[in-house]
Design a protein around this motif. Structure first.
Motif, short mmCIF file in Angstrom:
data_model
loop_
_atom_site.label_atom_id
_atom_site.label_comp_id
_atom_site.label_asym_id
_atom_site.label_seq_id
_atom_site.Cartn_x
_atom_site.Cartn_y
_atom_site.Cartn_z
N GLU A 1 0.83 -1.21 0.00
CA GLU A 1 0.00 0.00 0.00
C GLU A 1 0.86 1.26 0.00
OE1 GLU A 1 -3.26 0.27 -0.49
OE2 GLU A 1 -3.13 -1.90 -0.83
N ALA A 2 1.97 1.22 0.75
CA ALA A 2 2.87 2.39 0.77
C ALA A 2 3.45 2.65 -0.61
CB ALA A 2 3.98 2.16 1.79
N LEU A 3 3.83 1.59 -1.32
CA LEU A 3 4.40 1.77 -2.65
C LEU A 3 3.33 2.21 -3.66
CD1 LEU A 3 6.88 -1.24 -2.82
CD2 LEU A 3 7.46 1.18 -2.69
N LYS A 4 2.14 1.65 -3.57
CA LYS A 4 1.07 2.07 -4.48
C LYS A 4 0.75 3.55 -4.28
CE LYS A 4 -1.88 -1.39 -3.69
NZ LYS A 4 -3.12 -2.22 -3.84
N ALA A 5 0.76 4.00 -3.02
CA ALA A 5 0.50 5.42 -2.76
C ALA A 5 1.56 6.32 -3.36
CB ALA A 5 0.41 5.65 -1.24
N ARG A 6 2.75 5.76 -3.60
CA ARG A 6 3.84 6.52 -4.21
C ARG A 6 3.91 6.32 -5.73
NH1 ARG A 6 7.62 4.53 0.79
NH2 ARG A 6 7.69 6.50 1.97
N GLY A 7 2.92 5.64 -6.28
CA GLY A 7 2.85 5.50 -7.73
C GLY A 7 3.46 4.26 -8.32
N HIS A 8 3.80 3.27 -7.50
CA HIS A 8 4.39 2.04 -8.01
C HIS A 8 3.32 1.10 -8.56
CE1 HIS A 8 8.59 2.32 -6.28
NE2 HIS A 8 7.97 3.32 -5.66
N GLN A 9 3.74 0.22 -9.47
CA GLN A 9 2.86 -0.82 -10.00
C GLN A 9 2.92 -2.03 -9.08
OE1 GLN A 9 3.29 -1.56 -14.29
NE2 GLN A 9 4.61 0.25 -14.37
N VAL A 10 1.87 -2.24 -8.31
CA VAL A 10 1.79 -3.34 -7.35
C VAL A 10 0.45 -4.04 -7.55
CG1 VAL A 10 1.88 -4.00 -4.92
CG2 VAL A 10 3.20 -2.02 -5.71
N GLU A 11 0.48 -5.38 -7.63
CA GLU A 11 -0.75 -6.12 -7.91
C GLU A 11 -0.95 -7.23 -6.88
OE1 GLU A 11 -0.97 -7.50 -11.96
OE2 GLU A 11 0.32 -5.85 -12.62
N ASP A 12 -2.19 -7.38 -6.44
CA ASP A 12 -2.61 -8.46 -5.56
C ASP A 12 -3.10 -9.59 -6.46
OD1 ASP A 12 -3.55 -10.04 -3.51
OD2 ASP A 12 -4.48 -8.39 -2.43
N LEU A 13 -2.42 -10.73 -6.48
CA LEU A 13 -2.70 -11.78 -7.44
C LEU A 13 -3.51 -12.93 -6.83
CD1 LEU A 13 0.76 -12.14 -9.22
CD2 LEU A 13 -1.13 -10.61 -9.80
N SER A 14 -4.21 -13.62 -7.69
CA SER A 14 -4.88 -14.87 -7.31
C SER A 14 -3.91 -16.03 -7.52
CB SER A 14 -6.11 -15.08 -8.18
OG SER A 14 -5.74 -15.31 -9.53
N ALA A 15 -4.27 -17.20 -6.98
CA ALA A 15 -3.43 -18.38 -7.18
C ALA A 15 -3.32 -18.72 -8.67
CB ALA A 15 -4.02 -19.56 -6.40
N GLU A 16 -4.41 -18.55 -9.41
CA GLU A 16 -4.38 -18.84 -10.85
C GLU A 16 -3.42 -17.91 -11.57
OE1 GLU A 16 -7.42 -19.01 -14.70
OE2 GLU A 16 -8.21 -18.75 -12.66
#
Length: 401
Positions: free
Chosen positions: A105-120
């Motif tokens: 969340e800290a990195l996303k707030a700073r404009g980074h590309q961060v993704e929460d992935l599913s197992a698939e």
């Protein structure tokens, strides 16, 4: 310029490219210290406070710029050294989940590309990976990368020579004969009285400015000039200055990117091999007593690897090394003119692989008279009230504070 590791070579290169006459002194061979025993994860993940995050972010961006240099600056046969594949982190317990989500969340707030992935989605990215039965979080930090440090170093030294710089190996510094006066490190170097750099083999060189970037030896070299650059030193197995790295033989269908898991961290290491790290195993790390590829430690690395990557069943451990980190006494970067020694500038830092191209540019600029605002929190003056009694402590498992 003293030190031809990844940071020292980057500074020497930038000084030469800005028109300075540069001689880089290396006691052994380039990269023989921490550079050659680094996990080499390029990131700004969890780097706090804000000023420390800012320089690590600048380092990540500077790596992209360095790797994208036009053909005229790159060596013709340059191999790829910067691999921006992203970093996949898998959490299986509450503490690790809370930690990775906080960082994400800290990195996303700073404009980074961060993704929460599913197992698939994870299985699509890494088909051979075995996930925990109930993973609590699987986060992809898309902008992060890893580095082949010695390839980067070879390229930096190639460009140094192109720019007119000189590298002297086997040039171990014994001491300094200071001038009577001289200018500020942020003054025109042509006005500074020269300092004599004395080598152990009897040779000597004159310099207007000396930049110390000799990794964990920087403190000792500064002491030869009568000043303190406070670094944590190895005291006992498993302290914050040391950690294991294990390199495998070739693995069929290896990982494509950096992996952080509850039991093992791993990344590609070229030729189908993997580089492994397990923070909890570092408790026994001792540079004077390194386990071999047939040891119980090697067997434990293999057990953990095969549990997350079954295709590695036939792999063996090719080598185990104990990396020795450069660790300032408070854990944060030192990049500073040396108070009371107008001809000396000192650099020492953890995360040197991430920071190298940024520090190369920023320190060279400061030595040549242009202050870098991002370095203001990293001066030696912060130790005026004393050095921390206890060295910084590293985590022993993902999610540990």
């Amino acid at each position: 310029m003293v030190g031809a590791g990844i940071v020292g070579a980057s500074i020497g290169l930038n000084l030469a490219e800005q028109g300075a006459q540069v001689t880089v002194l290396e006691a052994e061979t380039p990269g023989a210290g921490t550079t050659s025993t680094s996990y080499a994860w390029v990131n700004s993940n969890g780097k706090e406070p804000e000023s420390y995050y800012a320089i690590n972010r600048a380092g990540l961006l500077a790596h992209r710029e360095f790797a994208a240099a036009p053909a005229g600056r790159r060596s013709e046969d340059a191999e790829t050294w910067f691999l921006p594949t992203g970093h996949l982190e898998i959490a299986a317990d509450v503490a690790h989940e809370e930690d990775v989500r906080r960082r994400a969340e800290a990195l996303k707030a700073r404009g980074h590309q961060v993704e929460d992935l599913s197992a698939e989605q994870v299985r699509e990215l890494e088909p051979g990976l075995v996930l925990p039965e109930q993973p609590r979080a699987m986060i992809l930090f898309r902008e992060e990368a890893y580095l082949y440090p010695l390839r980067y170093l070879a390229e930096a030294l190639h460009r140094l020579r192109q720019a007119g710089g000189t590298l002297l190996t086997g040039a171990r510094v014994a001491g300094f004969a200071a001038p009577d006066g001289g200018g500020s490190p942020n003054a025109d170097s042509s006005a500074a009285a020269p300092v004599t750099v004395q080598l152990e083999d009897g040779r000597s060189l004159e310099a207007d400015q000396v930049v110390l970037a000799a990794g964990r030896w920087t403190g000792g070299l500064a002491a030869a000039a009568g000043v303190e650059v406070p670094l944590a030193e190895f005291q006992e197995p498993g302290d914050v200055t040391v950690g294991y790295l294990a390199r495998t033989t070739a693995v069929p269908h290896p990982l494509q990117r950096l992996l952080t898991s509850p039991w093992l961290n791993a990344r590609p290491d070229g030729g189908g091999r993997l580089l492994l790290q397990a923070l909890d195993l570092d408790v026994t790390a001792d540079p004077g007593d390194v386990s071999g590829p047939d040891s119980e430690l090697a067997a434990e690395f293999l057990r953990r690897l095969r549990a997350v990557l079954p295709d590695a069943a036939g792999a063996q451990i090719e080598e185990i090394v104990v990396g020795q980190r450069v660790m300032p006494a408070d854990g944060k970067t030192i990049a500073s003119p040396v108070p009371g020694v107008p001809w000396m500038y000192a650099v020492a830092t953890h995360s040197g692989v991430t920071l190298a191209p940024f520090l190369g540019r920023a320190v060279a600029s400061e030595v040549l008279g242009h202050a870098e605002p991002l370095l203001e929190d990293f001066r030696l003056e912060r130790f005026r009230e004393g050095v921390p009694a206890e060295p910084p402590r590293g985590p022993r498992k993902p999610g540990e504070q």
